[in-house]
Design a protein around this motif. Structure first.
Motif, PDB file in Angstrom:
ATOM      1  N   PRO A  64       0.706  -1.219  -0.034  1.00 29.77           N
ATOM      2  CA  PRO A  64       0.007  -0.008  -0.073  1.00 29.77           C
ATOM      3  C   PRO A  64       0.962   1.182   0.014  1.00 29.77           C
ATOM      4  CG  PRO A  64      -0.829  -1.425   1.697  1.00 29.77           C
ATOM      5  CD  PRO A  64       0.504  -2.172   1.177  1.00 29.77           C
ATOM      6  N   PRO A  65       0.301   2.359  -0.479  1.00 31.44           N
ATOM      7  CA  PRO A  65       1.175   3.581  -0.580  1.00 31.44           C
ATOM      8  C   PRO A  65       1.687   3.954   0.784  1.00 31.44           C
ATOM      9  CG  PRO A  65      -0.772   3.729  -1.810  1.00 31.44           C
ATOM     10  CD  PRO A  65      -0.874   2.539  -1.173  1.00 31.44           C
ATOM     11  N   GLY A  66       2.888   4.439   0.787  1.00 31.24           N
ATOM     12  CA  GLY A  66       3.604   4.898   2.471  1.00 31.24           C
ATOM     13  C   GLY A  66       3.704   3.751   2.977  1.00 31.24           C
ATOM     14  N   ASP A  67       3.539   2.407   2.700  1.00 25.80           N
ATOM     15  CA  ASP A  67       3.939   1.298   3.822  1.00 25.80           C
ATOM     16  C   ASP A  67       5.372   0.719   3.222  1.00 25.80           C
ATOM     17  OD1 ASP A  67       3.791  -0.837   5.511  1.00 25.80           O
ATOM     18  OD2 ASP A  67       2.405  -2.091   4.229  1.00 25.80           O
ATOM     19  N   LYS A  68       6.374   0.635   4.315  1.00 28.55           N
ATOM     20  CA  LYS A  68       7.526   0.476   4.152  1.00 28.55           C
ATOM     21  C   LYS A  68       7.929  -1.103   4.470  1.00 28.55           C
ATOM     22  CE  LYS A  68       8.981   5.020   4.812  1.00 28.55           C
ATOM     23  NZ  LYS A  68       9.862   6.020   5.897  1.00 28.55           N
ATOM     24  N   PRO A  69       8.498  -1.901   3.786  1.00 24.63           N
ATOM     25  CA  PRO A  69       8.678  -3.292   4.208  1.00 24.63           C
ATOM     26  C   PRO A  69       9.532  -3.148   5.365  1.00 24.63           C
ATOM     27  CG  PRO A  69       9.824  -2.723   2.211  1.00 24.63           C
ATOM     28  CD  PRO A  69       9.076  -1.673   2.371  1.00 24.63           C
ATOM     29  N   SER A  70       9.498  -3.912   6.562  1.00 24.76           N
ATOM     30  CA  SER A  70      10.139  -4.279   7.685  1.00 24.76           C
ATOM     31  C   SER A  70      11.266  -5.104   7.610  1.00 24.76           C
ATOM     32  CB  SER A  70       9.394  -4.428   8.730  1.00 24.76           C
ATOM     33  OG  SER A  70       8.722  -5.582   8.465  1.00 24.76           O
ATOM     34  N   PRO A  71      12.356  -5.019   8.047  1.00 30.44           N
ATOM     35  CA  PRO A  71      13.475  -6.016   7.775  1.00 30.44           C
ATOM     36  C   PRO A  71      13.057  -7.362   8.332  1.00 30.44           C
ATOM     37  CG  PRO A  71      14.231  -4.183   9.196  1.00 30.44           C
ATOM     38  CD  PRO A  71      12.965  -3.921   8.725  1.00 30.44           C
ATOM     39  N   SER A  72      13.649  -8.367   7.887  1.00 27.80           N
ATOM     40  CA  SER A  72      12.955  -9.832   8.517  1.00 27.80           C
ATOM     41  C   SER A  72      14.153 -10.070   9.618  1.00 27.80           C
ATOM     42  CB  SER A  72      13.275 -10.774   7.358  1.00 27.80           C
ATOM     43  OG  SER A  72      13.203 -11.999   8.021  1.00 27.80           O
ATOM     44  N   VAL A  73      13.515 -11.093  10.424  1.00 27.24           N
ATOM     45  CA  VAL A  73      14.675 -11.315  11.579  1.00 27.24           C
ATOM     46  C   VAL A  73      15.256 -12.548  11.120  1.00 27.24           C
ATOM     47  CG1 VAL A  73      14.555 -12.440  14.102  1.00 27.24           C
ATOM     48  CG2 VAL A  73      12.676 -10.731  13.294  1.00 27.24           C
ATOM     49  N   ILE A  74      14.943 -13.284  10.143  1.00 25.79           N
ATOM     50  CA  ILE A  74      15.787 -14.364  10.003  1.00 25.79           C
ATOM     51  C   ILE A  74      17.032 -13.732   9.117  1.00 25.79           C
ATOM     52  CG2 ILE A  74      15.638 -16.309   8.273  1.00 25.79           C
ATOM     53  CD1 ILE A  74      12.523 -16.473   8.620  1.00 25.79           C
TER      54      ILE A  74
END
Length: 74
Positions: A64-74
């Motif tokens: 979605p607009p403005g949504d940033k992917p978060s880094p994975s813990v793995i």
């Protein structure tokens, strides 16, 4: 070939195969959609349908607009 050089090559080949499969799936699904409703491949109506379906599917799988992917813990 020893296992230290073979393992990275096998991992790279697997990732490449998965990536190529993912790229083709949107286009093949769009083609299936358009041919299932009766369009003939290559006709003007089919080409318009195909472009619209690819666009819709890319929107479905995008963030979605403005949504940033978060880094994975793995």
């Amino acid at each position: 070939m020893n296992s230290f050089t073979f393992r990275p090559l096998a991992i790279l080949a697997s990732i490449t195969a998965i990536a190529l499969t993912g790229c083709g799936s949107i286009e093949s699904a769009a083609q299936d959609d358009c041919t299932s409703i009766g369009w003939q491949i290559g006709s003007k109506g089919y080409n318009e349908c195909f472009k619209a379906r690819v666009y819709e599917r890319k929107l479905d799988y995008s963030l979605p607009p403005g949504d940033k992917p978060s880094p994975s813990v793995i």
